[in-house]
Design a protein around this motif. Structure first.
Motif, PDB file in Angstrom:
ATOM      1  N   ASP A  59       0.852  -1.189   0.000  1.00 49.72           N
ATOM      2  CA  ASP A  59       0.000   0.000   0.000  1.00 49.72           C
ATOM      3  C   ASP A  59       0.892   1.245   0.000  1.00 49.72           C
ATOM      4  OD1 ASP A  59      -2.659   1.051   0.135  1.00 49.72           O
ATOM      5  OD2 ASP A  59      -2.143   1.799   2.134  1.00 49.72           O
ATOM      6  N   ASP A  60       2.049   1.138   0.671  1.00 49.96           N
ATOM      7  CA  ASP A  60       3.009   2.243   0.757  1.00 49.96           C
ATOM      8  C   ASP A  60       4.396   1.697   0.379  1.00 49.96           C
ATOM      9  OD1 ASP A  60       4.295   4.622   1.351  1.00 49.96           O
ATOM     10  OD2 ASP A  60       4.175   4.365   3.527  1.00 49.96           O
ATOM     11  N   ASN A  61       4.434   0.958  -0.730  1.00 56.89           N
ATOM     12  CA  ASN A  61       5.702   0.406  -1.237  1.00 56.89           C
ATOM     13  C   ASN A  61       6.598  -0.220  -0.168  1.00 56.89           C
ATOM     14  OD1 ASN A  61       5.022   1.080  -3.789  1.00 56.89           O
ATOM     15  ND2 ASN A  61       6.401   2.822  -3.971  1.00 56.89           N
ATOM     16  N   ASN A 102       6.581   1.469  13.760  1.00 53.82           N
ATOM     17  CA  ASN A 102       5.532   2.331  14.305  1.00 53.82           C
ATOM     18  C   ASN A 102       4.184   1.692  13.984  1.00 53.82           C
ATOM     19  OD1 ASN A 102       4.269   4.931  15.253  1.00 53.82           O
ATOM     20  ND2 ASN A 102       3.525   4.853  13.147  1.00 53.82           N
ATOM     21  N   HIS A 103       4.169   0.987  12.824  1.00 54.50           N
ATOM     22  CA  HIS A 103       2.925   0.377  12.355  1.00 54.50           C
ATOM     23  C   HIS A 103       3.260  -0.905  11.601  1.00 54.50           C
ATOM     24  CE1 HIS A 103       4.469   3.540   9.601  1.00 54.50           C
ATOM     25  NE2 HIS A 103       4.433   2.549   8.729  1.00 54.50           N
ATOM     26  N   THR A 104       2.247  -1.730  11.374  1.00 49.86           N
ATOM     27  CA  THR A 104       2.411  -2.895  10.498  1.00 49.86           C
ATOM     28  C   THR A 104       1.451  -2.691   9.328  1.00 49.86           C
ATOM     29  OG1 THR A 104       0.592  -4.196  11.427  1.00 49.86           O
ATOM     30  CG2 THR A 104       2.729  -4.357  12.540  1.00 49.86           C
ATOM     31  N   CYS A 143      -1.128  11.094   7.914  1.00 51.12           N
ATOM     32  CA  CYS A 143      -0.176  11.730   6.993  1.00 51.12           C
ATOM     33  C   CYS A 143      -0.607  11.609   5.536  1.00 51.12           C
ATOM     34  CB  CYS A 143       1.208  11.115   7.139  1.00 51.12           C
ATOM     35  SG  CYS A 143       1.929  11.509   8.702  1.00 51.12           S
ATOM     36  N   PHE A 144      -1.342  10.549   5.225  1.00 57.64           N
ATOM     37  CA  PHE A 144      -1.790  10.391   3.837  1.00 57.64           C
ATOM     38  C   PHE A 144      -3.239  10.841   3.660  1.00 57.64           C
ATOM     39  CE2 PHE A 144       1.433   6.689   3.733  1.00 57.64           C
ATOM     40  CZ  PHE A 144       2.471   7.563   3.445  1.00 57.64           C
ATOM     41  N   THR A 145      -3.654  11.851   4.384  1.00 55.64           N
ATOM     42  CA  THR A 145      -4.990  12.477   4.345  1.00 55.64           C
ATOM     43  C   THR A 145      -6.066  11.665   5.104  1.00 55.64           C
ATOM     44  OG1 THR A 145      -5.868  11.493   2.325  1.00 55.64           O
ATOM     45  CG2 THR A 145      -4.538  13.488   2.045  1.00 55.64           C
ATOM     46  N   PHE A 196      20.125  -0.493  11.707  1.00 57.87           N
ATOM     47  CA  PHE A 196      18.783  -0.191  11.209  1.00 57.87           C
ATOM     48  C   PHE A 196      18.594   1.298  11.010  1.00 57.87           C
ATOM     49  CE2 PHE A 196      18.217  -4.112  13.717  1.00 57.87           C
ATOM     50  CZ  PHE A 196      17.703  -4.945  12.718  1.00 57.87           C
ATOM     51  N   ARG A 197      17.812   1.607   9.981  1.00 58.50           N
ATOM     52  CA  ARG A 197      17.250   2.950   9.823  1.00 58.50           C
ATOM     53  C   ARG A 197      15.816   2.802  10.321  1.00 58.50           C
ATOM     54  NH1 ARG A 197      12.440   4.713   7.111  1.00 58.50           N
ATOM     55  NH2 ARG A 197      12.690   6.877   6.533  1.00 58.50           N
ATOM     56  N   CYS A 198      15.494   3.506  11.395  1.00 54.05           N
ATOM     57  CA  CYS A 198      14.228   3.267  12.081  1.00 54.05           C
ATOM     58  C   CYS A 198      13.170   4.256  11.605  1.00 54.05           C
ATOM     59  CB  CYS A 198      14.425   3.384  13.587  1.00 54.05           C
ATOM     60  SG  CYS A 198      15.740   2.309  14.178  1.00 54.05           S
ATOM     61  N   ASP A 199      12.221   3.732  10.871  1.00 54.88           N
ATOM     62  CA  ASP A 199      11.156   4.523  10.254  1.00 54.88           C
ATOM     63  C   ASP A 199      10.297   5.234  11.303  1.00 54.88           C
ATOM     64  OD1 ASP A 199       9.698   4.935   7.616  1.00 54.88           O
ATOM     65  OD2 ASP A 199       8.062   4.150   8.837  1.00 54.88           O
ATOM     66  N   VAL A 200      10.033   6.512  11.077  1.00 55.52           N
ATOM     67  CA  VAL A 200       9.244   7.351  12.011  1.00 55.52           C
ATOM     68  C   VAL A 200       9.308   6.875  13.473  1.00 55.52           C
ATOM     69  CG1 VAL A 200       7.672   8.487  10.404  1.00 55.52           C
ATOM     70  CG2 VAL A 200       7.056   6.236  11.243  1.00 55.52           C
ATOM     71  N   GLY A 246      17.702   7.083  13.334  1.00 51.21           N
ATOM     72  CA  GLY A 246      16.250   7.261  13.417  1.00 51.21           C
ATOM     73  C   GLY A 246      15.764   8.302  12.438  1.00 51.21           C
ATOM     74  N   GLU A 247      14.607   8.032  11.857  1.00 52.04           N
ATOM     75  CA  GLU A 247      13.940   9.077  11.084  1.00 52.04           C
ATOM     76  C   GLU A 247      13.183   9.929  12.101  1.00 52.04           C
ATOM     77  OE1 GLU A 247      10.854   9.643   7.373  1.00 52.04           O
ATOM     78  OE2 GLU A 247      10.466   8.131   8.872  1.00 52.04           O
ATOM     79  N   ALA A 248      13.583  11.197  12.215  1.00 50.45           N
ATOM     80  CA  ALA A 248      13.113  11.973  13.363  1.00 50.45           C
ATOM     81  C   ALA A 248      12.107  13.034  12.964  1.00 50.45           C
ATOM     82  CB  ALA A 248      14.298  12.596  14.084  1.00 50.45           C
ATOM     83  N   ASN A 316      16.350  11.473  -0.502  1.00 52.46           N
ATOM     84  CA  ASN A 316      15.994  10.097  -0.139  1.00 52.46           C
ATOM     85  C   ASN A 316      14.708   9.761  -0.876  1.00 52.46           C
ATOM     86  OD1 ASN A 316      13.741  10.910   1.438  1.00 52.46           O
ATOM     87  ND2 ASN A 316      15.047  11.225   3.226  1.00 52.46           N
ATOM     88  N   HIS A 317      14.111   8.619  -0.561  1.00 53.08           N
ATOM     89  CA  HIS A 317      12.941   8.159  -1.310  1.00 53.08           C
ATOM     90  C   HIS A 317      11.677   8.975  -1.026  1.00 53.08           C
ATOM     91  CE1 HIS A 317      12.633   6.485   2.632  1.00 53.08           C
ATOM     92  NE2 HIS A 317      11.363   6.192   2.409  1.00 53.08           N
ATOM     93  N   ASP A 318      11.733   9.896  -0.058  1.00 53.85           N
ATOM     94  CA  ASP A 318      10.565  10.722   0.267  1.00 53.85           C
ATOM     95  C   ASP A 318      10.700  12.155  -0.233  1.00 53.85           C
ATOM     96  OD1 ASP A 318       9.331   8.662   1.651  1.00 53.85           O
ATOM     97  OD2 ASP A 318      10.229   9.233   3.571  1.00 53.85           O
ATOM     98  N   GLN A 319      11.776  12.443  -0.914  1.00 51.67           N
ATOM     99  CA  GLN A 319      12.052  13.831  -1.314  1.00 51.67           C
ATOM    100  C   GLN A 319      12.177  13.927  -2.831  1.00 51.67           C
ATOM    101  OE1 GLN A 319      12.190  16.307   0.871  1.00 51.67           O
ATOM    102  NE2 GLN A 319      12.064  15.002   2.680  1.00 51.67           N
ATOM    103  N   ALA A 402       6.511  16.052  -5.296  1.00 53.17           N
ATOM    104  CA  ALA A 402       6.073  14.682  -5.001  1.00 53.17           C
ATOM    105  C   ALA A 402       7.236  13.742  -4.683  1.00 53.17           C
ATOM    106  CB  ALA A 402       5.279  14.127  -6.172  1.00 53.17           C
ATOM    107  N   ARG A 403       6.935  12.724  -3.878  1.00 53.56           N
ATOM    108  CA  ARG A 403       7.933  11.695  -3.575  1.00 53.56           C
ATOM    109  C   ARG A 403       8.219  10.838  -4.817  1.00 53.56           C
ATOM    110  NH1 ARG A 403       6.154   8.834   2.016  1.00 53.56           N
ATOM    111  NH2 ARG A 403       4.662   7.761   0.674  1.00 53.56           N
ATOM    112  N   ASP A 404       7.272  10.856  -5.766  1.00 54.09           N
ATOM    113  CA  ASP A 404       7.446  10.057  -6.987  1.00 54.09           C
ATOM    114  C   ASP A 404       8.763  10.363  -7.705  1.00 54.09           C
ATOM    115  OD1 ASP A 404       4.395   8.923  -7.702  1.00 54.09           O
ATOM    116  OD2 ASP A 404       4.447  10.772  -6.554  1.00 54.09           O
TER     117      ASP A 404
HETATM  118  C1  NOJ Z   1       8.621   7.298   6.429  1.00 55.87           C
HETATM  119  C2  NOJ Z   1       9.061   6.605   5.183  1.00 55.87           C
HETATM  120  O1  NOJ Z   1      10.292   7.104   4.793  1.00 55.87           O
HETATM  121  C3  NOJ Z   1       7.971   6.815   4.164  1.00 55.87           C
HETATM  122  O2  NOJ Z   1       8.355   6.407   2.880  1.00 55.87           O
HETATM  123  C4  NOJ Z   1       6.731   6.099   4.639  1.00 55.87           C
HETATM  124  O3  NOJ Z   1       5.663   6.405   3.770  1.00 55.87           O
HETATM  125  C5  NOJ Z   1       6.346   6.511   6.049  1.00 55.87           C
HETATM  126  N1  NOJ Z   1       7.463   6.630   6.939  1.00 55.87           N
HETATM  127  C6  NOJ Z   1       5.406   5.509   6.658  1.00 55.87           C
HETATM  128  O4  NOJ Z   1       6.092   4.326   6.957  1.00 55.87           O
END
Ligand code: NOJ
Length: 548
Positions: A59-61, A102-104, A143-145, A196-200, A246-248, A316-319, A402-404
């Protein structure tokens, strides 16, 4: 004990879906990465950060995980993964995996159980609350509306999802959840992963009371956060020679310094977002880069205490891509790519290269149907519904922000599909792949790629100064040039970078360059220095080494 190897390292980020497809299904995969290990080695990096490759309904790659201990079908098998990590280690390259806890996914077996009934043993793995009458428990938007709460009728309860509705948040107050996370980390560390790179990770601890009108800051390093992280660090991460980054999201500098101080056992370092907000209104609406603000922000983080280590990144993949985001594209693209890299890589911290950055990949042009990211798609849906007259404006804004942009497939060659796949690519390939690709860059000694290789060598040669030297601004108010020095005992590096496509001068603040050695230069000529000023060519970047 930690060796803190990452202080001397440069890290390459791979977004597996877009890196290299080995089996013609149009999707990048693990075997594709293994095919490119010599390329990665040759670039001169010390570690790879791999975005999620675990089982996921996408759903979120992949940031929605349905099995933490297995590999996504699109990407291959655990055997493929083992072959990849062995190949990396054989070449002296470490592997950092993405830890998304943070989530599954809502398709994880824990959630499938949790949603069955309130007395299911897994129910308390997630965060459930009663509604406020017919309304969700509180004001939080995902975050995704949309609301961050999803109603489940047969339970008459809502579950929290700070991201998509298919990404339910885990309940870290539950000791069993924390045990599961430790076990997942241990599973991968025992297989040889180096960190690890720890997501959010800053969002994991939610307040007990979430009813009503609650500030968003309540879940940023909230109640018990330090206890949870310290427990993980002591009982798991720090038993290995790891990097924990950590992603902060949502954390300011003061808080960042508290949670990455080496004297505490928490995170080793983090990604902050402050400099990423210097070209946006409200974080999302694009505006022209404010270079002085950008420099002041980065410089401020550079002046953190010695016991705090930085992570350095522009992409990064979000920018969106840093070109044309921060510097001019078109005929200046190659200069810009080299200049941006120079401005970042001599700061104090561990630099990251996002796949494609090393050949100067740029933003793409997308039609509305070409956006693939859930964030872009959801924004367009909301605008179509609530303010259709803004749809074209939204498409324009997404074409900047866009992150695309980061996720278009890697451009390996000028062949069909940029050499990324023999099949149909899962996402649009940037139209400019015939001009921008690895194969051509390898052949051209002045290419962006060869500049990166040289820069990494130079950085290693001067690693004592880049790692330990003091950081000082030069001519901070200059609106065209980003300049700073690094000083260690009697040695100094001076970095001058012209962000503009016109000649620009910079005041040297008393630094004499007469006997300095040019150790890196992206242009033909050395800047002309006179009366305490240096004159830089358009988009020129230079690094000087001096000793007293
Ligand atoms: C941050 C990730 O870098 C991003 O790609 C993802 O959509 C969110 N966290 C949710 O896991």
């Amino acid at each position: 004990m930690k060796s803190r190897w990452y202080k001397d390292a440069v890290i390459y980020q791979i977004y597996p879906r877009s890196f290299k497809d080995s089996n013609g299904d149009g999707i990048g995969d693990i075997k594709g990465i293994t095919e490119k290990l010599d390329y990665i080695k040759d670039l001169g990096v010390d570690a790879v950060w791999l975005s999620p490759c675990y089982k996921s309904p996408n759903d979120d790659n992949g940031y929605d995980i349905s099995d933490y201990c297995d590999i996504m079908d699109d990407f291959g098998t655990l055997e493929d993964w083992q072959e990849m990590i062995d190949g990396l280690h054989k070449r002296g390259i470490k592997l950092i995996m993405d830890l998304v806890v943070n989530h599954t996914s809502d398709e994880h077996v824990w959630f499938k159980e949790a949603i069955k009934s309130k007395d299911n043993p897994y129910h308390d793995y997630y965060i459930w609350r009663k509604g406020n009458g017919k309304r969700p428990p509180n004001n939080w938007q995902a975050c995704f509306t949309g609301s961050a709460w999803q109603y489940v009728e047969h339970l008459d309860e809502y579950y929290l999802h700070l991201f998509s509705v298919k990404q339910p948040d885990l309940n870290w107050r539950n000791e069993k959840v924390r045990e599961e996370v430790k076990n997942i980390c241990k599973y991968w560390l025992d297989k040889g992963v180096d960190g690890f790179r720890c997501d959010v990770i800053t969002y994991i601890a939610k307040p007990e009371n979430m009813n009503g009108n609650i500030s968003y800051s309540a879940y940023v390093t909230g109640e018990h956060w330090e206890e949870y992280i310290n427990e993980l660090a002591r009982e798991c991460w720090n038993k290995y020679d790891t990097l924990i980054v950590g992603e902060a999201t949502g954390v300011n500098k003061k808080r960042a310094e508290e949670i990455t101080d080496e004297k505490k056992e928490l995170l080793d370092t983090l990604f902050h977002f402050e400099h990423m907000q210097t070209d946006a209104y409200f974080g999302y609406l694009p505006k022209k880069l404010d270079l002085v603000k950008f420099k002041r922000t980065l410089s401020n983080w550079q002046r953190s205490p010695r016991s705090v280590w930085q992570s350095l990144y522009y992409e990064n993949h979000d920018q969106p891509r840093s070109i044309p985001r921060f510097m001019p594209s078109g005929k200046w693209r190659e200069y810009s790519a080299k200049a941006l890299a120079t401005s970042l890589f001599f700061q104090r911290g561990t630099p990251y290269i996002f796949e494609g950055q090393e050949i100067g990949m740029t933003n793409a042009r997308f039609t509305r149907e070409e956006f693939k990211d859930i964030a872009s798609i959801n924004i367009l849906k909301v605008i179509d519904k609530r303010a259709p007259f803004l749809s074209n404006f939204a498409i324009k804004a997404l074409n900047i922000k866009a992150r695309d942009h980061a996720r278009t497939p890697m451009q390996w060659s000028s062949n069909k599909n940029a050499g990324f796949t023999d099949g149909t690519p899962w996402m649009k390939i940037n139209d400019n792949y015939k001009e921008i690709n690895v194969e051509d860059d390898l052949k051209d000694e002045n290419s962006v790629l060869n500049f990166y290789k040289k820069m990494l060598k130079v950085r290693k040669e001067y690693i004592d100064i880049t790692r330990d030297g003091d950081y000082n601004d030069i001519d901070i108010r200059n609106r065209s040039v980003f300049a700073y020095s690094r000083t260690l005992n009697d040695k100094k590096l001076v970095v001058l970078v012209n962000f503009k496509s016109k000649p620009s001068k910079v005041k040297l603040d008393g630094i004499k360059l007469d006997n300095a050695k040019v150790i890196l230069n992206n242009a033909g000529n050395v800047p002309f220095v006179k009366n305490g000023y240096a004159m830089l060519a358009p988009c020129q970047s230079v690094v000087y080494a001096l000793s007293k």
